[in-house]
Design an enzyme around this catalytic site. Structure first.
Site, PDB file in Angstrom:
ATOM      1  N   ALA A 189      37.773  -9.517  28.552  1.00  0.00           N
ATOM      2  CA  ALA A 189      36.826  -9.187  27.482  1.00  0.00           C
ATOM      3  C   ALA A 189      37.533  -9.313  26.137  1.00  0.00           C
ATOM      4  O   ALA A 189      38.765  -9.262  26.063  1.00  0.00           O
ATOM      5  CB  ALA A 189      36.325  -7.762  27.673  1.00  0.00           C
ATOM      6  N   GLY A 193      38.076  -9.168  32.692  1.00  0.00           N
ATOM      7  CA  GLY A 193      36.743  -9.718  32.967  1.00  0.00           C
ATOM      8  C   GLY A 193      36.795 -11.123  33.566  1.00  0.00           C
ATOM      9  O   GLY A 193      35.904 -11.510  34.321  1.00  0.00           O
ATOM     10  N   GLU A 210      37.418 -10.567  37.081  1.00  0.00           N
ATOM     11  CA  GLU A 210      36.203  -9.958  37.651  1.00  0.00           C
ATOM     12  C   GLU A 210      35.117 -11.012  37.877  1.00  0.00           C
ATOM     13  O   GLU A 210      34.363 -10.944  38.847  1.00  0.00           O
ATOM     14  CB  GLU A 210      35.718  -8.822  36.743  1.00  0.00           C
ATOM     15  CG  GLU A 210      36.642  -7.598  36.846  1.00  0.00           C
ATOM     16  CD  GLU A 210      36.400  -6.566  35.772  1.00  0.00           C
ATOM     17  OE1 GLU A 210      36.289  -6.958  34.583  1.00  0.00           O
ATOM     18  OE2 GLU A 210      36.315  -5.375  36.098  1.00  0.00           O
ATOM     19  N   GLU A 213      43.946  -3.780  32.458  1.00  0.00           N
ATOM     20  CA  GLU A 213      43.299  -2.786  31.582  1.00  0.00           C
ATOM     21  C   GLU A 213      44.116  -1.516  31.430  1.00  0.00           C
ATOM     22  O   GLU A 213      44.069  -0.858  30.390  1.00  0.00           O
ATOM     23  CB  GLU A 213      41.896  -2.441  32.112  1.00  0.00           C
ATOM     24  CG  GLU A 213      40.839  -3.492  31.845  1.00  0.00           C
ATOM     25  CD  GLU A 213      40.813  -4.630  32.855  1.00  0.00           C
ATOM     26  OE1 GLU A 213      41.732  -4.707  33.704  1.00  0.00           O
ATOM     27  OE2 GLU A 213      39.879  -5.445  32.800  1.00  0.00           O
TER      28      GLU A 213
HETATM   29  N1  COA Z   1      40.704 -10.584  23.689  1.00  0.00           N
HETATM   30  C1  COA Z   1      40.799 -11.112  22.463  1.00  0.00           C
HETATM   31  N2  COA Z   1      41.716 -12.025  22.134  1.00  0.00           N
HETATM   32  C2  COA Z   1      42.537 -12.450  23.112  1.00  0.00           C
HETATM   33  C3  COA Z   1      42.502 -11.938  24.415  1.00  0.00           C
HETATM   34  C4  COA Z   1      41.504 -10.971  24.701  1.00  0.00           C
HETATM   35  N3  COA Z   1      41.350 -10.478  25.919  1.00  0.00           N
HETATM   36  N4  COA Z   1      43.459 -12.538  25.156  1.00  0.00           N
HETATM   37  C5  COA Z   1      44.087 -13.386  24.325  1.00  0.00           C
HETATM   38  N5  COA Z   1      43.542 -13.329  23.106  1.00  0.00           N
HETATM   39  C6  COA Z   1      43.908 -14.111  21.927  1.00  0.00           C
HETATM   40  C7  COA Z   1      45.223 -13.641  21.319  1.00  0.00           C
HETATM   41  O1  COA Z   1      45.031 -12.505  20.514  1.00  0.00           O
HETATM   42  C8  COA Z   1      45.602 -14.867  20.531  1.00  0.00           C
HETATM   43  O2  COA Z   1      44.776 -14.961  19.405  1.00  0.00           O
HETATM   44  P1  COA Z   1      45.410 -15.088  17.903  1.00  0.00           P
HETATM   45  O3  COA Z   1      46.060 -16.436  17.894  1.00  0.00           O
HETATM   46  O4  COA Z   1      44.172 -15.001  17.027  1.00  0.00           O
HETATM   47  O5  COA Z   1      46.364 -13.964  17.740  1.00  0.00           O
HETATM   48  C9  COA Z   1      45.165 -16.008  21.449  1.00  0.00           C
HETATM   49  O6  COA Z   1      44.169 -15.463  22.314  1.00  0.00           O
HETATM   50  C10 COA Z   1      46.284 -16.547  22.311  1.00  0.00           C
HETATM   51  O7  COA Z   1      46.827 -15.460  23.053  1.00  0.00           O
HETATM   52  P2  COA Z   1      48.386 -15.005  22.971  1.00  0.00           P
HETATM   53  O8  COA Z   1      48.450 -13.552  23.256  1.00  0.00           O
HETATM   54  O9  COA Z   1      48.999 -15.496  21.710  1.00  0.00           O
HETATM   55  O10 COA Z   1      48.975 -15.859  24.203  1.00  0.00           O
HETATM   56  P3  COA Z   1      50.244 -15.509  25.083  1.00  0.00           P
HETATM   57  O11 COA Z   1      50.460 -16.733  25.907  1.00  0.00           O
HETATM   58  O12 COA Z   1      51.355 -14.976  24.252  1.00  0.00           O
HETATM   59  O13 COA Z   1      49.780 -14.295  26.021  1.00  0.00           O
HETATM   60  C11 COA Z   1      48.274 -13.126  27.475  1.00  0.00           C
HETATM   61  C12 COA Z   1      48.744 -14.482  26.925  1.00  0.00           C
HETATM   62  C13 COA Z   1      47.082 -13.420  28.377  1.00  0.00           C
HETATM   63  C14 COA Z   1      49.398 -12.479  28.296  1.00  0.00           C
HETATM   64  C15 COA Z   1      47.874 -12.192  26.323  1.00  0.00           C
HETATM   65  O14 COA Z   1      47.010 -12.896  25.446  1.00  0.00           O
HETATM   66  C16 COA Z   1      47.160 -10.934  26.768  1.00  0.00           C
HETATM   67  O15 COA Z   1      47.790 -10.015  27.256  1.00  0.00           O
HETATM   68  N6  COA Z   1      45.836 -10.879  26.599  1.00  0.00           N
HETATM   69  C17 COA Z   1      45.041  -9.746  26.911  1.00  0.00           C
HETATM   70  C18 COA Z   1      44.747  -9.669  28.397  1.00  0.00           C
HETATM   71  C19 COA Z   1      43.975  -8.410  28.738  1.00  0.00           C
HETATM   72  O16 COA Z   1      44.429  -7.300  28.536  1.00  0.00           O
HETATM   73  N7  COA Z   1      42.765  -8.592  29.275  1.00  0.00           N
HETATM   74  C20 COA Z   1      41.905  -7.503  29.655  1.00  0.00           C
HETATM   75  C21 COA Z   1      41.000  -7.192  28.533  1.00  0.00           C
HETATM   76  S1  COA Z   1      40.084  -5.671  28.796  1.00  0.00           S
END
Ligand code: COA
Length: 260
Positions: free
Chosen positions: A65, A110, A113, A133
């Site tokens: 999400a 999500g 999911e 989460e």
């Molecule tokens: N919501 C909003 N933005 C997200 C996102 C999410 N769930 N997951 C990634 N992004 C965005 C990042 O903020 C970044 O945007 P920006 O360039 O505007 O800062 C872009 O996507 C690229 O992600 P980034 O974090 O730079 O890539 P990474 O390779 O370093 O890390 C992840 C990848 C997946 C490990 C990391 O993005 C992450 O932990 N995301 C959240 C996952 C999560 O907790 N999901 C459950 C949500 S309830």
């Protein structure tokens, strides 16, 4: 049909739905939820479509999400989002046609999911799947605590839920959640979908319903309890601080990038 955050195309008797917000790793916003629901309805209403394949653009399935949207949401808007996203998982299961998730890169929160709501999962060998989460001080709100335990068994589900770690494609295949691991992930998913699509629609619809019935007893009560838990946690200071930290890190990286 092309919308702002998804693509939907027909490939013979198979519909291909692509989550298309690659710069945000296809993070699911409220607007994207509505587009996904419309695409699923299109697939449902089209008798020429016999199966649905899901994938993400840009090498990732979906990183969950939209956490950035969470950061500014009221408790009411957060619950509205959980409920509307919940309709996506429900619509995938209610679609009387096989659904296959073709997972490359990240399928988190999500995104995982959604894959768990598909009938089959095909992954790329480098895919990473998980429900992180807990790192935000939340619990999954889209059925992750319910569908994962039913598909994996409670001990393995507890490990993934409570550590928040990302599992590899092979691990998920060994644990029976992933059907196939293939370099040509989409090709493999489409081939499976086409193989199914050759069978009579009525038998496929019944098989899907019966297969879901075999493992979903009592699911509704669990989904409701999960949604109440995530909405309550959203209100606690710890959860909100971690969500704000995620946004701050993104803003900080952008500011550093602008300076360089
Ligand atoms: N919501 C909003 N933005 C997200 C996102 C999410 N769930 N997951 C990634 N992004 C965005 C990042 O903020 C970044 O945007 P920006 O360039 O505007 O800062 C872009 O996507 C690229 O992600 P980034 O974090 O730079 O890539 P990474 O390779 O370093 O890390 C992840 C990848 C997946 C490990 C990391 O993005 C992450 O932990 N995301 C959240 C996952 C999560 O907790 N999901 C459950 C949500 S309830």
């Amino acid at each position: 049909m092309t919308s702002a955050f998804i693509d939907y195309e027909r490939r013979g008797s198979v519909a291909l739905l692509t989550f298309a917000r690659p710069d945000q790793l296809n993070a699911m916003s409220g607007a994207m939820v509505e587009e996904i629901l419309a695409a699923i309805a299109t697939a449902a209403d089209d008798p020429a479509i016999r199966a649905l394949v899901l994938r993400g653009a840009g090498g990732n399935f979906m990183a969950g999400a939209d956490i950035k949207a969470y950061a500014t949401q009221s408790a009411e808007a957060f619950r509205d989002f959980q409920e509307s996203a919940g309709r996506v998982y429900g619509a995938l299961e209610a679609l009387p046609k096989p659904v296959i998730a073709a997972v490359e890169g990240y399928a988190l929160g999500g995104g995982f999911e959604i894959a768990l709501s598909a009938d089959l999962i095909v992954t790329h060998p480098e895919a990473k799947l998980g429900l992180p989460e807990v790192k935000l001080g939340l619990v999954p709100g889209g059925g992750g605590t319910q569908r994962l335990a039913r598909k994996l068994g409670p001990n393995r589900a507890a490990e993934l839920l409570m550590t928040g770690r990302f599992a590899s494609a092979q691990e998920m295949a060994d644990w029976g959640v992933v059907n196939r691991v293939a370099d040509d992930t989409l090709g493999e998913a489409l081939a499976l979908a086409e193989q199914m699509a050759r069978h009579p629609a009525g038998a496929l619809a019944d098989l899907k319903k019966l297969n879901l019935a075999a493992w979903q007893t009592g699911l509704e009560a669990g989904l409701e309890a999960e949604r109440d838990a995530v909405c309550a946690l959203f209100l606690t200071g710890d959860g909100m601080q971690r969500i704000r930290d995620f946004v701050t890190r993104s803003e900080h990286r952008k500011a550093e990038g602008a300076k360089a």
